[in-house]
Scaffold this motif. Structure first.
Motif, PDB file in Angstrom:
ATOM      1  N   HIS A 145       0.833  -1.209   0.000  1.00  0.00           N
ATOM      2  CA  HIS A 145       0.000   0.000   0.000  1.00  0.00           C
ATOM      3  C   HIS A 145       0.867   1.258   0.000  1.00  0.00           C
ATOM      4  CE1 HIS A 145      -3.497   2.515   0.408  1.00  0.00           C
ATOM      5  NE2 HIS A 145      -2.777   3.239   1.252  1.00  0.00           N
ATOM      6  N   SER A 202      -3.316   5.833  -4.901  1.00  0.00           N
ATOM      7  CA  SER A 202      -4.192   5.776  -3.743  1.00  0.00           C
ATOM      8  C   SER A 202      -4.966   7.087  -3.664  1.00  0.00           C
ATOM      9  CB  SER A 202      -3.373   5.527  -2.470  1.00  0.00           C
ATOM     10  OG  SER A 202      -4.241   5.214  -1.411  1.00  0.00           O
ATOM     11  N   VAL A 255      -6.385   2.391   5.507  1.00  0.00           N
ATOM     12  CA  VAL A 255      -5.111   1.739   5.839  1.00  0.00           C
ATOM     13  C   VAL A 255      -4.465   2.405   7.046  1.00  0.00           C
ATOM     14  CG1 VAL A 255      -2.811   1.131   4.982  1.00  0.00           C
ATOM     15  CG2 VAL A 255      -4.813   0.873   3.497  1.00  0.00           C
ATOM     16  N   ARG A 261      -4.224  -3.083   2.633  1.00  0.00           N
ATOM     17  CA  ARG A 261      -3.748  -2.377   1.445  1.00  0.00           C
ATOM     18  C   ARG A 261      -4.931  -2.048   0.558  1.00  0.00           C
ATOM     19  NH1 ARG A 261      -3.378  -5.149  -3.455  1.00  0.00           N
ATOM     20  NH2 ARG A 261      -1.548  -3.982  -4.119  1.00  0.00           N
ATOM     21  N   ALA A 290     -10.263  -1.239  -0.222  1.00  0.00           N
ATOM     22  CA  ALA A 290      -9.118  -1.685   0.568  1.00  0.00           C
ATOM     23  C   ALA A 290      -9.483  -3.044   1.150  1.00  0.00           C
ATOM     24  CB  ALA A 290      -8.802  -0.691   1.683  1.00  0.00           C
TER      25      ALA A 290
END
Length: 127
Positions: free
Chosen positions: A44, A54, A62, A75, A85
């Motif tokens: 991530h 992201s 996260v 992640r 996620a």
């Protein structure tokens, strides 16, 4: 040497992600969920900083997971940019996790996230 920093960062992510996939398979085959979780977080972070796919919603999920003691790893998944996620959570903490994540997410983002609880299955099999 790749002169464009963006392209270099993205290529670095791809090479390191390939390494993480091999290490993740080894960790899972060895029953080492803690190492698998560490690799999830590393993935991530790499997607967040090197590949830049992201977003604040995914990062909020996260980020919450890193401070929730019963999460093993988390992640983003899919194509990023606010999608989904995935969290590897110790069994028995699903409802508590969902409640605390919802509170945190609303405080950070302003609206609740959709949370889906599922279990790891044995994989595909002939019926």
């Amino acid at each position: 040497m790749i002169p464009d920093e963006v392209i270099l960062n993205r290529a670095t992510h791809v090479v390191k992600e390939n390494d993480r996939v091999h290490l993740a398979a080894k960790a899972l085959n060895g029953g080492n969920l803690e190492e698998f979780g560490r690799l999830m977080y590393a993935s991530h972070q790499s997607l967040r900083t090197l590949y830049e796919v992201s977003g604040k919603e995914l990062d909020a999920v996260v980020d919450f997971c890193t401070g929730y003691e019963h999460v093993i790893g988390a992640r983003m998944t899919g194509a990023g940019f606010g999608g989904c996620a995935i969290t590897l959570l110790k069994k028995g903490y699903e409802e508590d996790f969902a409640k605390h994540l919802t509170d945190y997410y609303v405080a950070q983002i302003g609206y609740p996230a959709a949370i889906y609880i599922s279990e790891i299955g044995s994989g595909p099999a002939k019926i």
